[in-house]
Enzyme design. Structure first.
Site, PDB file in Angstrom:
ATOM      1  N   LYS A   1       0.854  -1.206   0.000  1.00 31.11           N
ATOM      2  CA  LYS A   1       0.000   0.000   0.000  1.00 31.11           C
ATOM      3  C   LYS A   1       0.881   1.244   0.000  1.00 31.11           C
ATOM      4  CE  LYS A   1      -1.734  -1.632   3.732  1.00 31.11           C
ATOM      5  NZ  LYS A   1      -2.506  -1.809   4.977  1.00 31.11           N
TER       6      LYS A   1
ATOM      7  N   THR B   1      -7.820   9.236   9.906  1.00 29.99           N
ATOM      8  CA  THR B   1      -7.487   8.018   9.145  1.00 29.99           C
ATOM      9  C   THR B   1      -7.233   6.829  10.067  1.00 29.99           C
ATOM     10  OG1 THR B   1      -5.172   8.672   9.260  1.00 29.99           O
ATOM     11  CG2 THR B   1      -6.413   9.363   7.285  1.00 29.99           C
TER      12      THR B   1
ATOM     13  N   GLY C   1      -7.485   3.481  11.695  1.00 29.24           N
ATOM     14  CA  GLY C   1      -8.138   2.231  11.302  1.00 29.24           C
ATOM     15  C   GLY C   1      -8.126   1.971   9.816  1.00 29.24           C
ATOM     16  N   THR C   2      -7.403   2.811   9.047  1.00 29.06           N
ATOM     17  CA  THR C   2      -7.392   2.640   7.589  1.00 29.06           C
ATOM     18  C   THR C   2      -6.915   1.253   7.165  1.00 29.06           C
ATOM     19  OG1 THR C   2      -6.985   4.992   7.255  1.00 29.06           O
ATOM     20  CG2 THR C   2      -6.432   3.524   5.427  1.00 29.06           C
ATOM     21  N   GLY C   3      -5.762   0.831   7.681  1.00 33.56           N
ATOM     22  CA  GLY C   3      -5.178  -0.446   7.247  1.00 33.56           C
ATOM     23  C   GLY C   3      -6.026  -1.628   7.639  1.00 33.56           C
ATOM     24  N   CYS C   4      -6.530  -1.594   8.896  1.00 27.38           N
ATOM     25  CA  CYS C   4      -7.400  -2.692   9.366  1.00 27.38           C
ATOM     26  C   CYS C   4      -8.629  -2.800   8.465  1.00 27.38           C
ATOM     27  CB  CYS C   4      -7.873  -2.412  10.791  1.00 27.38           C
ATOM     28  SG  CYS C   4      -6.570  -2.083  11.965  1.00 27.38           S
TER      29      CYS C   4
END
Ligand SMILES: Cc1ncc(COP(=O)(O)OP(=O)(O)O)c(N)n1
Ligand SMILES: Cc1nc(C(=O)O)sc1CCOP(=O)(O)O
Ligand SMILES: [Mg+2]
Length: 497
Positions: free
Chosen positions: A397, A429, A431-434
């Site tokens: 990412k 932002t 919690g974006t990756g989760c």
């Protein structure tokens, strides 16, 4: 006598709702180690095997058929013989599949009796209606797409299948060139089963290939569609961790369950405390869920320690879970380390080989590979190295790269696919990756092939960031609710955008 050694009357209900002819229908090839590859496919969910041997040596055809029949009997799998009625009778097969030139299904019915399965190859509406009228229990219908496995004279395609669907009341088994990526079009056209040879038997991992194809049938499941298990930490602030994962799975229409690896005292400003869960209790949670809930896909987040990573890897192996999205969480948004130093090597050695998709951001990819990544070329090299470490697919990412759009690179072992979205400047932002990884796992559980799952998840998480609203005094959470309402049931996203 039935193929499982008992006087079994295999009562086949021609009503397609009750028919056993559904899901992934494996047709055998003429390669080596056939029984071994077929058994791996059965482990991956295949419940119908058609023995198709065009060889001339009758003794060899019988010997191979006997081995496959015994395998299918042991595993409770339907065993069908292609073309040859005498061979089907000799092998006490559960049924026969007849081509247009292979004899009258009525004669086969008389010889095999009412309790056996009779399938007929068809390529047109006329052939399909005739087979149904002749009492076939299902029809093969093809070819769907070009194939190297057989000389085909007619490409009916998914459109041809859709055209006959309304007039055919018995199961339709689609065949010809079907793969994980084009299979959704065939399922959506109304196929009850996908017949495949090379997509599974020529795949280096027939278990995984069969599993991927089987997931496609979740496209028809009632909501909640597909079941996702998140194995991650708890974020008391609700923005990341299992809280974000469960919101994502639920709002996108799937069933979410969770195994907690660590408790974090966390809010929008950072992590003030962490309590790891004893690895034995992580194992107990995994047993409780995986022994009961029909989990389709797994997503891992914060795994906290080397012992927990090893425990998770062992349980995924024990329960043979292969569609596993691993988000290699290492550092919290505020900078707090979420994994201990020794754990990174255990993640690489034990979990990566069981990873279907690894979703590192740039810092995580750098830590896992030792590379310094400053551009897309560096992202591609990192993806290659992580693939070589065992991850089946890798999504690097690019959000941390400062310039231009937010570009993510998916590597599937042979090709790169770019997923771009406008870069959104926001501090909300958390919690974006989760959320991104959980959305991918959810769309996979709903029967989207990998590229579509990534594309749709990218659209979802981009909307969640864009619609994020201030909450707390630090990094607010992404907005799962408004994003889910926005993406709804739009058409699937795809790569190379
Ligand atoms: C389910 C299913 N459909 C079609 C076929 C094709 O059978 P095959 O014997 O290879 O060719 P024809 O005899 O039908 O021309 C199949 N094996 N299974
Ligand atoms: C056996 C067969 N019959 C077809 C038909 O159209 O009747 S196409 C086909 C080949 C199927 O192999 P693969 O899954 O490798 O494409
Ligand atoms: Mg034939």
């Amino acid at each position: 006598m039935g193929s499982n050694g008992h006087n079994l009357r295999l009562v086949v209900n021609r009503d397609k709702q009750d028919s056993p002819i559904r899901g992934v229908y494996l047709v055998t090839d003429h390669g080596d180690r056939l029984a071994e590859r077929v058994e791996a496919a059965i482990d991956g969910g295949v419940r119908i095997v058609q023995y198709r041997n065009k060889g001339k040596d009758r003794a060899q055809r019988y010997a191979v058929g006997e081995e496959l029949r015994d395998l299918c009997s042991r595993r409770g799998v339907i065993f069908i013989v292609n073309d040859d009625l005498d061979l089907a009778l000799q092998l006490k097969a559960d049924g026969i599949h007849l081509g247009q030139e292979d004899g009258d299904p009525r004669i086969a019915r008389r010889e095999l009796g009412p309790g056996r399965i009779i399938g007929v190859s068809t390529h047109t509406m006329e052939e399909a209606l005739a087979a149904q009228a002749a009492g076939a229990d299902y029809i093969g219908f093809g070819a769907m797409f070009p194939t190297n496995s057989k000389e085909i004279g007619h490409l009916a395609g998914p459109e041809g299948l859709a055209a006959i669907r309304s007039r055919i009341m018995i199961p339709i088994v689609a065949i010809g060139g079907i793969s994980r990526d084009n299979g959704p079009r065939v399922v959506d056209a109304g196929a009850d089963a996908l017949a495949v040879i090379s997509a599974v038997l020529a795949h280096p991992d027939p278990f995984l290939a069969a599993t991927e194809l089987g997931l496609l049938f979740n496209r028809r499941a009632p909501h909640p569609r597909g079941a996702v298990l998140t194995i991650a930490g708890s974020d008391s602030g609700g923005g990341a961790g299992i809280q974000a994962d469960l919101k994502t799975a639920t709002l996108l229409g799937s069933y979410g369950s969770s195994v907690i690896t660590a408790l974090t005292a966390q809010n929008t400003r950072g992590v003030s405390g962490i309590h790891g869960v004893p690895p034995s209790f992580v194992a107990e949670q995994l047993d409780a869920v995986l022994s009961d809930i029909p989990v389709d896909t797994v997503k891992t987040g914060m795994l906290f320690s080397a012992e927990i990573i090893a425990t998770v890897a062992d349980k995924l192996a024990e329960y043979r879970k292969r569609i596993v999205v691993v988000d290699p969480v290492m550092v919290a948004k505020g900078g707090a380390p979420l994994i201990d130093r020794g754990a990174v090597n255990v993640l690489k050695d034990r979990l990566m080989p069981r990873t279907y998709l690894l979703t590192p951001n740039i810092p995580e990819a750098e830590r896992l590979t030792g590379l310094t990544i400053v551009d897309e070329e560096g992202m591609q090299e990192a993806a290659r190295r992580l693939f070589r470490l065992g991850a089946r697919n890798v999504l690097v990412k690019g959000g941390h790269l400062v310039a231009g759009d937010a570009v993510d690179i998916l590597f599937d072992g042979s090709a790169f696919h770019r997923f771009t979205a406008p870069r959104i400047l926001s501090k909300n932002t958390h919690g974006t990756g989760c959320t991104y990884a959980a959305a991918i796992a959810t769309y996979l559980a709903q029967g989207e092939p990998l590229r579509e799952a990534v594309g749709r998840a990218k659209e979802f998480v981009t909307a969640a960031i864009r619609l994020g609203q201030p909450l707390g005094r630090g990094h607010g959470p992404v907005n799962h609710l408004l994003a889910a309402l926005e993406v709804g049931d739009q058409g699937p996203g795809t790569g190379d955008r």
